[in-house]
Design an enzyme around this catalytic site. Sequence first.
Site, mmCIF file in Angstrom:
data_model
loop_
_atom_site.group_PDB
_atom_site.id
_atom_site.type_symbol
_atom_site.label_atom_id
_atom_site.label_comp_id
_atom_site.label_asym_id
_atom_site.label_seq_id
_atom_site.Cartn_x
_atom_site.Cartn_y
_atom_site.Cartn_z
ATOM 1 N N TYR A 108 0.760 -1.120 0.331
ATOM 2 C CA TYR A 108 0.017 0.001 0.456
ATOM 3 C C TYR A 108 1.070 1.310 -0.219
ATOM 4 O O TYR A 108 1.741 1.280 0.699
ATOM 5 C CB TYR A 108 -0.807 -0.038 1.199
ATOM 6 C CG TYR A 108 -1.943 0.965 1.566
ATOM 7 C CD1 TYR A 108 -2.787 1.807 0.751
ATOM 8 C CD2 TYR A 108 -1.218 2.027 2.165
ATOM 9 C CE1 TYR A 108 -3.704 2.088 1.044
ATOM 10 C CE2 TYR A 108 -1.871 3.967 2.031
ATOM 11 C CZ TYR A 108 -3.394 3.616 1.264
ATOM 12 O OH TYR A 108 -3.363 4.636 1.598
ATOM 13 N N GLU A 193 -3.448 7.877 -4.358
ATOM 14 C CA GLU A 193 -2.854 6.102 -3.362
ATOM 15 C C GLU A 193 -2.335 5.262 -4.084
ATOM 16 O O GLU A 193 -3.308 5.561 -6.131
ATOM 17 C CB GLU A 193 -4.421 5.829 -2.932
ATOM 18 C CG GLU A 193 -4.479 5.459 -1.926
ATOM 19 C CD GLU A 193 -5.693 4.516 -1.199
ATOM 20 O OE1 GLU A 193 -6.115 4.732 0.004
ATOM 21 O OE2 GLU A 193 -6.677 4.433 -2.390
#
Length: 385
Positions: A108, A193
């Site tokens: 992530y 992101e």
Amino acid sequence: MKVHEYQAKELFEQFGIPIPEGKLANSCEEVMAAIEELGLPVVIKAQIQAGGRGKAGGVKLAKTKEEAQEIAKNMLGKPLVTHQTGGQGKIVRKVLVEKAADIKKEYYVGMVIDRAQRKPVIMVSPAGGMEIEELAQEKPELIFKEPIDPFLGLLPFQARKLSFKAEMPVREAAKILTSLYKLFIAKDCSLAEINPLILTSEGNLLAIDAKLNFDDSALYRHPDVKEMLDPLELDPLEYEAMKYHLNYVRLDGNVGIMVNGAGLAMATMDVIKLAGAEPANFLDVGGGANVEMITQGFKILLSDPNVKLIFINIFGGILRCDVLAQGVIEAAKQVEINIPVLVRLEGTNVEKGRQMLNESGLNFIVAKDISEAAKKIVETLGTKE
Ligand code: GDP
Ligand code: MN
């Protein structure tokens, strides 16, 4: 402002962040043409501006042309419901066809502005693929954060430290973090992101998902980003409001409101709720509203079929009451009004404003204060039990 995954990936490419080879497709034919170019297997990804597509069936692997055809047919033109779309889902109008990647590990990577620290913050985790909210709940010890001094930017040692903690190949990952930070700053992002950033079986890092949000107030200096806006992703009335710089959010109730100032707008919504009714929207025309903005705002309220009564609550400071009255009257002349319009004015030129409304020949209900307005709302709509 939000953009689609394929658009975020265009920016990734510009900034040197590795992405899978892919093609955008609007139809089954275009999906098949993309496969001719990319080869098989491919991943077909629904382009809607909501997360959680994977779990909802919006990201599918196709190993054969037949499979691809079937997936494309079932995806394109149909609504996709994810935990972020609401029950109705969002219609999939485009799909991204990408060469399937062989995933060895998922990470992530996220960047946001931390308002408390007044700095951008980078977050990384070796537990990619999960939603960050879920990760923060279940494995907060696996999220590593680093605040960035905006004057220094992301320093090389910070990028290496984060990459090391997230168990990524350090040199390559640090390069990606640095590029993402450059993109984040250069395009005035509010969020960036990569979830997941993956390690392929060949040992390369690849951004297989991409999410970028942009600061609306900075869009004027990014015409390339502004052009990416997909009006079909917005509520049509919210899109209309945006064109006139109106602060408008559509809600579920039936009392349309037009107010100047966010604080007064919230207080007005409270009054409506206390009276037992529900606001149909939030509309703050702002302190500097001109006649055109008032006219357009009023028209937007009138074109919402859920609105059964309009309540205009204005405190005339910079926006004078007579200017407001003129805007409302002009709008009322341009569109047919068959619902009651309740107006409460206070402040600069209030007498003139009230007089204009009363003499307009249009059927405005003028309330002298908020409690009277609340009473009139109940009288007109009745209360819900
Ligand atoms: P999201 O669910 O909307 O966040 O969509 P993502 O783009 O993140 O895709 C969801 C999941 O699908 C990813 O976490 C991966 O596990 C999987 N996925 C996406 N692309 C590929 C691919 O090329 N190969 C493989 N094996 N899995 C993929
Ligand atoms: Mn994702």
